[in-house]
Design a protein around this motif. Structure first.
Motif, PDB file in Angstrom:
ATOM      1  N   TYR A 123       0.942  -1.183   0.126  1.00 18.72           N
ATOM      2  CA  TYR A 123      -0.107   0.061   0.075  1.00 18.72           C
ATOM      3  C   TYR A 123       0.980   1.211  -0.018  1.00 18.72           C
ATOM      4  O   TYR A 123       0.630   2.243  -0.782  1.00 18.72           O
ATOM      5  N   PHE A 124       1.802   1.219   0.853  1.00 15.69           N
ATOM      6  CA  PHE A 124       2.900   2.476   1.052  1.00 15.69           C
ATOM      7  C   PHE A 124       3.377   2.818  -0.438  1.00 15.69           C
ATOM      8  O   PHE A 124       3.464   4.179  -0.825  1.00 15.69           O
ATOM      9  N   VAL A 125       3.678   1.971  -1.313  1.00 20.38           N
ATOM     10  CA  VAL A 125       4.406   2.159  -2.384  1.00 20.38           C
ATOM     11  C   VAL A 125       3.266   2.999  -3.465  1.00 20.38           C
ATOM     12  O   VAL A 125       3.623   3.929  -4.057  1.00 20.38           O
ATOM     13  N   MET A 127       0.701   4.534  -2.352  1.00 18.72           N
ATOM     14  CA  MET A 127       0.480   5.638  -1.781  1.00 18.72           C
ATOM     15  C   MET A 127       1.497   6.874  -2.099  1.00 18.72           C
ATOM     16  O   MET A 127       1.203   8.026  -2.508  1.00 18.72           O
ATOM     17  N   ASN A 128       2.635   6.289  -2.211  1.00 20.34           N
ATOM     18  CA  ASN A 128       3.749   7.206  -2.229  1.00 20.34           C
ATOM     19  C   ASN A 128       3.678   7.913  -3.976  1.00 20.34           C
ATOM     20  O   ASN A 128       3.790   8.977  -4.137  1.00 20.34           O
ATOM     21  N   HIS A 129       3.354   6.896  -4.742  1.00 17.79           N
ATOM     22  CA  HIS A 129       3.423   7.264  -6.057  1.00 17.79           C
ATOM     23  C   HIS A 129       2.039   8.087  -6.475  1.00 17.79           C
ATOM     24  O   HIS A 129       2.453   9.033  -7.176  1.00 17.79           O
ATOM     25  N   VAL A 130       1.190   8.055  -5.795  1.00 15.35           N
ATOM     26  CA  VAL A 130      -0.323   8.739  -6.168  1.00 15.35           C
ATOM     27  C   VAL A 130       0.003  10.150  -5.439  1.00 15.35           C
ATOM     28  O   VAL A 130      -0.220  11.040  -6.110  1.00 15.35           O
ATOM     29  N   ALA A 131       0.797  10.254  -4.430  1.00 14.51           N
ATOM     30  CA  ALA A 131       0.974  11.467  -3.635  1.00 14.51           C
ATOM     31  C   ALA A 131       1.865  12.211  -4.460  1.00 14.51           C
ATOM     32  O   ALA A 131       1.721  13.606  -4.572  1.00 14.51           O
ATOM     33  N   THR A 154      -5.913   3.298   0.171  1.00 16.04           N
ATOM     34  CA  THR A 154      -4.946   3.825  -0.836  1.00 16.04           C
ATOM     35  C   THR A 154      -4.744   5.215  -0.625  1.00 16.04           C
ATOM     36  O   THR A 154      -4.111   6.116  -0.817  1.00 16.04           O
ATOM     37  N   ILE A 155      -6.249   5.881  -1.042  1.00 16.25           N
ATOM     38  CA  ILE A 155      -6.468   7.147  -1.211  1.00 16.25           C
ATOM     39  C   ILE A 155      -6.289   8.011  -0.002  1.00 16.25           C
ATOM     40  O   ILE A 155      -5.574   8.966   0.343  1.00 16.25           O
ATOM     41  N   ILE A 160      -2.467  11.587   3.276  1.00 20.12           N
ATOM     42  CA  ILE A 160      -1.758  11.659   4.433  1.00 20.12           C
ATOM     43  C   ILE A 160      -0.233  12.009   3.946  1.00 20.12           C
ATOM     44  O   ILE A 160       0.571  12.839   4.456  1.00 20.12           O
ATOM     45  N   MET A 161       0.158  11.284   2.846  1.00 20.58           N
ATOM     46  CA  MET A 161       1.730  11.291   2.662  1.00 20.58           C
ATOM     47  C   MET A 161       1.621  13.073   1.660  1.00 20.58           C
ATOM     48  O   MET A 161       2.615  13.528   1.901  1.00 20.58           O
TER      49      MET A 161
END
Length: 612
Positions: A123-125, A127-131, A154-155, A160-161
């Motif tokens: 998920y973090f991967v 989340m980071n790419h979307v952010a 994920t959203i 958050i990021m």
């Protein structure tokens, strides 16, 4: 409402305090045993005090002080002792370690860690790419792929990021708040609008705290499980409380965005709401269809977006994990249910109370609305693992989300019977002993492997970033795809298909005889993608290696591909060293090896298979 908010606050703070303290106690318990055992003590010498005194102080900070925090005696002083002990561990004992190792020193307790399990790191991967504006991709510039189960989670993480909050800690606190709110609502439902706790709600909270895996999966895993548990519980509580159809529809719509099985849960909730409304009024007005319409619109919109953005109506995780072989799924699901009752035997008593009471009420034709809701809820909870085949995780992740409502139902049902204080104490005692709560509190959690995979993956990829130059980072093919991809600056190929569309869709029916959720590897797809590094085994070593060890489990998952002649022509087991760096050993493509310059020391080594 004021009573609910008061309970929410009163429940959330103790939940966080007790959970953190229990983890710290389990971390300090081995030190206490070491201290009591006597003999020579080998321990970090804090400012010259000696190993024995330093160990004694660590026991106070990691075992004695957490007990004081739990009971609420001199909490501020006890918390200072614990924080100081962890500060010494992080910034003195592990001062020269990489950040992930310091993080482990600060947060790890008997295998648990606040960096989440490996699936959470996937998920973090995303989340980071979307952010960062790259979209829903596993690799920057790579294919659009829904390698996560929950779009909503994920959203949330991406937001958050994007606002630069600490991801892991914010998700952890969010899970605590969500779970606290749900439990406070259940507490209010059991007791009514009262400020004081009754024996029924006390029994509910006491037994729930004894369920192994409940805190791990709903809070510490950092997966969407806590969000799913909260939404699922609030949806069915709203039906019990005859809430507005708009509220039921909103919760159902959020559920659709949270997990794919919400398609079954949402419509079951719609049917149940309409049925109970008709049962009580003998009418079914048009506004009773609001939840159905809201859920349908949300589902149709989600499917349309998936088809447009990803090309498939369901997440890629579905195609990678869930076989279309109905019989295999059913057999796996039945085994999963049996394992749940073996690992959490107190739930046999809970389900026994529910089934007995419902059968009696059906016989007497006196079924209440709550009994209907608990009946449908329990049926759905046990049907879905049979449809999907469950999963491979310990402590029954699928069922953890349903435990609060099942337990609430059993207690509300049994409260009509004569229950004295001795029975209540016995029920809690049986819960603790049968569910091995004491054992799990003082020894390593059965889920320790899930956290260690994430930790090891992060450290391994960080080491790769340092071992190779930024413009010559190899493409790595991995078995565990969370922590490895999250910290790696290069390209990662998920060879089990969760984040790899071609691999996930290569076979609609997965090969039998391979561990659940690990059966998507297809050799022909591997040969088409040819990663530079193939992590079937290996790692970094300070000594010059002579052999590459492959565990039988990994070899089985990858179909013994290392024995194929085609593989041997393309790959070899290599150990390489760059300057004075540590040795890196794993399977590497011969093409990649030939591209390395003379600054790398290269040797081909033998392969050694290690049986299970």
């Amino acid at each position: 409402m004021d009573a609910l908010l008061l309970r929410f606050a009163h429940l959330g703070l103790p939940l966080f305090r007790i959970a953190a303290s229990l983890m710290m106690m389990s971390h300090g318990f081995p030190k206490l045993m070491k201290l009591l055992a006597g003999g020579e003590i080998k321990f970090y010498d804090f400012i010259g005090m000696g190993a024995g005194i330093s160990l004694f102080l660590a026991v106070i900070g990691e075992f004695i002080a957490p007990i004081l925090i739990i009971v609420g005696y001199k909490t501020r002083y006890a918390a200072f002792l614990t924080a100081f002990t962890m500060g010494v561990a992080a910034f003195m004992v592990h001062a020269g370690d990489p950040f992930d190792e310091k993080e482990t020193a600060m947060w790890n307790a008997n295998g648990r860690s606040l960096i989440g399990v490996d699936d959470a790191n996937i998920y973090f991967v995303y989340m980071n790419h979307v952010a960062q504006g790259h979209g829903f991709v596993y690799n920057v510039g790579g294919e659009h792929v829904e390698g996560f189960t929950s779009l909503l989670w994920t959203i949330i993480g991406s937001i958050i990021m994007a606002v630069h909050l600490p991801l892991e800690m914010t998700l952890l606190l969010g899970n605590i708040l969500l779970l606290s709110y749900l439990l406070s609502r259940i507490w209010t439902f059991i007791d009514g609008d009262k400020h004081f706790i009754s024996w029924k709600s006390a029994l509910f909270l006491a037994v729930l705290s004894c369920i192994p895996g409940f805190i791990e999966w709903n809070i510490l895993s950092l997966l969407e499980t806590g969000l799913w548990t909260a939404l699922l519980g609030l949806l069915f509580l709203s039906i019990m409380e005859d809430a507005s159809h708009w509220i039921i529809g909103m919760l159902g719509s959020l559920l659709i965005l949270c997990r794919p099985e919400a398609m079954l849960w949402g419509y079951a909730a719609c049917f149940l709401s309409a049925f109970l409304h008709f049962r009580s009024t003998k009418k079914l007005p048009i506004h009773a269809s609001i939840p159905f319409l809201m859920i349908t619109i949300t589902l149709m919109g989600l499917i349309a977006w998936r088809l447009y953005y990803f090309g498939y109506p369901l997440p890629n995780t579905y195609y990678a994990k869930v076989s279309s072989d109905i019989v295999t799924n059913a057999v796996s699901g039945i085994k999963y249910i049996a394992k749940f009752f073996i690992q959490v035997p107190i739930m046999l008593i809970v389900m026994g109370l529910i089934v007995f009471d419902i059968l009696q009420s059906m016989k007497n034709k006196t079924m209440s609305s709550m009994q209907w809701i608990i009946l449908i809820f329990a049926k759905m909870l046990f049907i879905i693992p049979i449809v999907t085949g469950g999963d491979h995780f310990e402590l029954s992740r699928f069922f953890q989300s349903g435990i609060p409502l099942l337990l609430m139902g059993a207690i509300c049902i049994s409260s009509r019977w004569s229950m004295n204080r001795v029975f209540m104490i016995a029920f809690v005692f049986v819960s603790m002993v049968s569910s091995r709560w004491i054992i799990y509190a003082c020894t390593q959690t059965p889920l320790a492997h899930e956290w260690s995979i994430a930790q090891e993956g992060r450290l391994q990829s960080q080491a790769l970033n340092e071992f190779f130059t930024e413009d010559h980072l190899p493409v790595q093919g991995v078995l565990t795809a969370g922590g490895t991809a999250y910290t790696y600056h290069g390209t990662t190929i998920d060879l089990l298909g969760l984040n790899n569309v071609a691999m996930a869709h290569a076979e609609s029916v997965k090969q039998k005889g391979i561990m659940k959720n690990h059966a998507s590897f297809v050799p022909s797809i591997f040969y088409a993608q040819v990663p530079d590094l193939f992590w079937m085994g290996g790692g970094f070593s300070s000594k010059e290696p002579s052999a590459l060890d492959i565990h039988a489990f990994n070899a089985h998952i990858f179909h013994q591909i290392h024995r194929e002649e085609r593989f041997k022509k393309l790959y070899g087991a290599f150990a390489i060293q760059h300057g004075e760096e540590r040795w890196l050993m794993t399977f590497m493509s011969r093409r990649f090896i030939s591209s390395l310059d003379s600054t790398y020391r290269i040797k081909e080594i033998v392969v050694r298979e290690i049986p299970l």
